[in-house]
Scaffold this motif. Sequence first.
Motif, short mmCIF file in Angstrom:
data_model
loop_
_atom_site.label_atom_id
_atom_site.label_comp_id
_atom_site.label_asym_id
_atom_site.label_seq_id
_atom_site.Cartn_x
_atom_site.Cartn_y
_atom_site.Cartn_z
N PRO A 61 0.84 -1.20 0.00
CA PRO A 61 0.00 0.00 0.00
C PRO A 61 0.88 1.25 0.00
O PRO A 61 1.97 1.26 0.54
CB PRO A 61 -0.80 -0.11 1.29
CG PRO A 61 -0.11 -1.12 2.12
CD PRO A 61 0.72 -1.97 1.22
N SER A 62 0.38 2.29 -0.62
CA SER A 62 1.15 3.53 -0.70
C SER A 62 1.25 4.17 0.68
O SER A 62 0.48 3.86 1.59
CB SER A 62 0.48 4.50 -1.66
OG SER A 62 -0.74 4.95 -1.10
N ILE A 63 2.17 5.08 0.84
CA ILE A 63 2.32 5.79 2.10
C ILE A 63 1.06 6.58 2.42
O ILE A 63 0.66 6.69 3.58
CB ILE A 63 3.58 6.70 2.09
CG1 ILE A 63 3.87 7.27 3.47
CG2 ILE A 63 3.44 7.82 1.10
CD1 ILE A 63 4.37 6.27 4.46
N GLU A 64 0.39 7.09 1.39
CA GLU A 64 -0.84 7.84 1.61
C GLU A 64 -1.92 6.93 2.19
O GLU A 64 -2.65 7.31 3.10
CB GLU A 64 -1.34 8.48 0.31
CG GLU A 64 -0.45 9.58 -0.22
CD GLU A 64 0.68 9.07 -1.10
OE1 GLU A 64 0.75 7.85 -1.39
OE2 GLU A 64 1.52 9.88 -1.49
N THR A 65 -2.01 5.71 1.65
CA THR A 65 -3.01 4.76 2.14
C THR A 65 -2.74 4.37 3.58
O THR A 65 -3.64 4.35 4.42
CB THR A 65 -3.02 3.49 1.25
OG1 THR A 65 -3.29 3.87 -0.09
CG2 THR A 65 -4.06 2.49 1.72
N ARG A 66 -1.47 4.10 3.89
CA ARG A 66 -1.12 3.73 5.27
C ARG A 66 -1.36 4.89 6.22
O ARG A 66 -1.85 4.69 7.34
CB ARG A 66 0.32 3.26 5.34
CG ARG A 66 0.53 1.91 4.66
CD ARG A 66 1.93 1.47 4.77
NE ARG A 66 2.72 2.33 3.87
CZ ARG A 66 4.00 2.24 3.66
NH1 ARG A 66 4.71 1.35 4.30
NH2 ARG A 66 4.61 3.05 2.84
N SER A 67 -1.05 6.11 5.82
CA SER A 67 -1.26 7.27 6.67
C SER A 67 -2.74 7.50 6.92
O SER A 67 -3.14 7.83 8.04
CB SER A 67 -0.64 8.53 6.03
OG SER A 67 0.74 8.38 5.91
N ALA A 68 -3.53 7.36 5.87
CA ALA A 68 -4.97 7.57 6.02
C ALA A 68 -5.57 6.55 6.99
O ALA A 68 -6.43 6.90 7.81
CB ALA A 68 -5.66 7.45 4.65
N LYS A 69 -5.11 5.31 6.94
CA LYS A 69 -5.62 4.29 7.87
C LYS A 69 -5.26 4.62 9.30
O LYS A 69 -6.05 4.45 10.20
CB LYS A 69 -5.09 2.92 7.48
CG LYS A 69 -5.72 2.33 6.25
CD LYS A 69 -5.16 0.96 5.95
CE LYS A 69 -5.79 0.38 4.70
NZ LYS A 69 -5.23 -0.93 4.36
N LYS A 70 -4.03 5.12 9.52
CA LYS A 70 -3.60 5.46 10.87
C LYS A 70 -4.38 6.66 11.40
O LYS A 70 -4.62 6.76 12.59
CB LYS A 70 -2.10 5.76 10.88
CG LYS A 70 -1.26 4.54 10.80
CD LYS A 70 0.21 4.88 10.93
CE LYS A 70 1.05 3.60 10.87
NZ LYS A 70 2.47 3.89 11.05
N CYS A 71 -4.73 7.59 10.54
CA CYS A 71 -5.43 8.79 10.96
C CYS A 71 -6.94 8.60 11.01
O CYS A 71 -7.67 9.48 11.46
CB CYS A 71 -5.12 9.95 10.01
SG CYS A 71 -3.39 10.44 10.08
#
Length: 73
Positions: A61-71
């Motif tokens: 998964p892209s960094i954007e996808t991982r960041s969105a899941k964490k947030c």
Amino acid sequence: MIHDRGRVFTDLAVTIADGGTSISDIEVLGNQKRIFGDVASTSTAWRTLANIDIAKLARSPSIETRSAKKCGS
């Protein structure tokens, strides 16, 4: 000397940020050992890039996808 792959990628990123336009420009960092410490050679950088598993990278998964899941977005 064995260079950590993460450090090689960091050195390549610094090379790009410094205006490098080719892999061999990593040598500029190597010429500034007092600032950057041990820097991978051009051939080590090429080997590191050649060993990237493109198929595995594409499945990650892209960094954007991982960041969105964490947030929670």
